[in-house]
Design a protein around this motif. Structure first.
Motif, short mmCIF file in Angstrom:
data_model
loop_
_atom_site.label_atom_id
_atom_site.label_comp_id
_atom_site.label_asym_id
_atom_site.label_seq_id
_atom_site.Cartn_x
_atom_site.Cartn_y
_atom_site.Cartn_z
N ARG A 177 23.59 11.51 5.44
CA ARG A 177 22.45 12.31 5.02
C ARG A 177 21.32 12.02 5.99
NH1 ARG A 177 20.90 14.34 -0.58
NH2 ARG A 177 23.14 14.46 -0.53
N VAL A 178 20.78 13.04 6.58
CA VAL A 178 19.71 12.89 7.55
C VAL A 178 18.38 13.08 6.83
CG1 VAL A 178 18.68 13.79 9.66
CG2 VAL A 178 21.17 13.75 9.41
N LEU A 179 17.52 12.09 6.93
CA LEU A 179 16.20 12.16 6.32
C LEU A 179 15.17 12.27 7.42
CD1 LEU A 179 16.63 9.06 3.99
CD2 LEU A 179 17.08 11.43 3.39
N LYS A 180 14.42 13.35 7.41
CA LYS A 180 13.33 13.50 8.36
C LYS A 180 12.06 13.41 7.54
CE LYS A 180 11.93 17.47 9.78
NZ LYS A 180 11.94 18.81 10.33
N LEU A 181 11.26 12.41 7.76
CA LEU A 181 10.06 12.20 6.97
C LEU A 181 8.84 12.60 7.77
CD1 LEU A 181 8.94 10.95 4.33
CD2 LEU A 181 8.62 8.87 5.64
N VAL A 182 8.10 13.56 7.25
CA VAL A 182 6.86 13.98 7.87
C VAL A 182 5.73 13.49 6.97
CG1 VAL A 182 5.48 15.93 8.63
CG2 VAL A 182 7.97 16.02 8.82
N THR A 183 4.84 12.72 7.51
CA THR A 183 3.79 12.12 6.69
C THR A 183 2.54 12.97 6.65
OG1 THR A 183 4.61 9.95 7.32
CG2 THR A 183 2.41 10.04 6.38
N ILE A 184 2.03 13.15 5.44
CA ILE A 184 0.74 13.79 5.24
C ILE A 184 -0.20 12.66 4.80
CG2 ILE A 184 -0.55 15.48 3.89
CD1 ILE A 184 2.18 16.76 3.24
N THR A 196 0.85 -1.19 0.00
CA THR A 196 0.00 0.00 0.00
C THR A 196 0.89 1.24 0.00
OG1 THR A 196 -0.19 0.00 2.42
CG2 THR A 196 -1.92 -1.16 1.18
N THR A 197 0.35 2.34 -0.52
CA THR A 197 1.13 3.57 -0.60
C THR A 197 0.49 4.66 0.26
OG1 THR A 197 -0.06 4.34 -2.56
CG2 THR A 197 1.94 3.04 -2.93
N PHE A 198 1.29 5.66 0.59
CA PHE A 198 0.79 6.79 1.36
C PHE A 198 1.60 8.03 1.00
CE2 PHE A 198 4.04 4.69 3.80
CZ PHE A 198 4.76 5.69 4.45
N PRO A 199 0.98 9.21 1.04
CA PRO A 199 1.68 10.45 0.69
C PRO A 199 2.62 10.88 1.80
CG PRO A 199 -0.57 10.93 1.33
CD PRO A 199 -0.43 9.43 1.34
N THR A 200 3.75 11.44 1.41
CA THR A 200 4.72 11.93 2.38
C THR A 200 5.25 13.29 1.97
OG1 THR A 200 6.63 10.95 1.28
CG2 THR A 200 5.54 9.61 2.94
N LEU A 201 5.77 13.99 2.93
CA LEU A 201 6.53 15.20 2.71
C LEU A 201 7.87 14.93 3.38
CD1 LEU A 201 6.58 18.17 1.74
CD2 LEU A 201 5.90 18.79 4.06
N ALA A 202 8.92 14.75 2.59
CA ALA A 202 10.23 14.43 3.14
C ALA A 202 11.08 15.68 3.22
CB ALA A 202 10.92 13.38 2.27
N ASP A 203 11.62 15.93 4.38
CA ASP A 203 12.52 17.05 4.62
C ASP A 203 13.91 16.43 4.76
OD1 ASP A 203 14.13 18.98 5.96
OD2 ASP A 203 12.34 19.92 6.79
N VAL A 204 14.79 16.66 3.79
CA VAL A 204 16.09 16.00 3.73
C VAL A 204 17.20 17.01 3.94
CG1 VAL A 204 17.60 14.56 2.31
CG2 VAL A 204 15.11 14.33 2.11
N THR A 205 18.09 16.72 4.86
CA THR A 205 19.23 17.58 5.16
C THR A 205 20.50 16.76 5.15
OG1 THR A 205 17.85 18.97 6.56
CG2 THR A 205 20.22 19.16 6.85
#
Length: 125
Positions: free
Chosen positions: A101-108, A82-91
């Motif tokens: 690389r630090v990946l902070k994933l905020v899910t919408i 299954t899939t879901f929308p995400t907003l990934a904030d990558v620094t």
């Protein structure tokens, strides 16, 4: 464990760390749970392993730009497909000893996320 390690482990926000080879070097339980995996199943996998095929071209194009920071909307895929929308904030974070690389994933999400037990307090002891 240090305060930062406990914060990483107990955060409700999905957080993943990737190495310079493009593999997950660490993911917190929230990231693993969000994707339907155990933490150990994701460590060592490609950082794009959880990206849905339809979102892959945009994600690969952004990764190729080697930016220090970016935010991208994409769809991620859970272990069950299954899939879901995400907003990934990558620094990008480059400690002296290695490049990470630090990946902070905020899910919408448009639907309620599965209920998971949340501790009443953080263990900061």
């Amino acid at each position: 464990a240090s305060l930062w390690q406990r914060a990483f482990q107990q955060a409700d926000v999905a957080i993943a760390l990737g190495d310079t080879e493009g593999r997950f070097s660490a993911v917190n339980p929230a990231f693993a749970r969000q994707h339907g995996y155990g933490v150990d199943e994701l460590v060592g996998q490609s950082v794009v392993a959880t990206v849905d095929d339809a979102s892959m071209p945009a994600v690969r194009a952004m990764l190729a730009r080697n930016l220090d920071h970016y935010v991208i909307e994409s769809n991620h895929r859970r272990k069950d497909g299954t899939t879901f929308p995400t907003l990934a904030d990558v620094t990008s974070c480059e400690p002296a000893s290695s490049s990470t690389r630090v990946l902070k994933l905020v899910t919408i999400m448009n639907t309620p996320r599965p209920s998971t037990p949340t501790p009443a307090h953080l263990d900061c002891g």
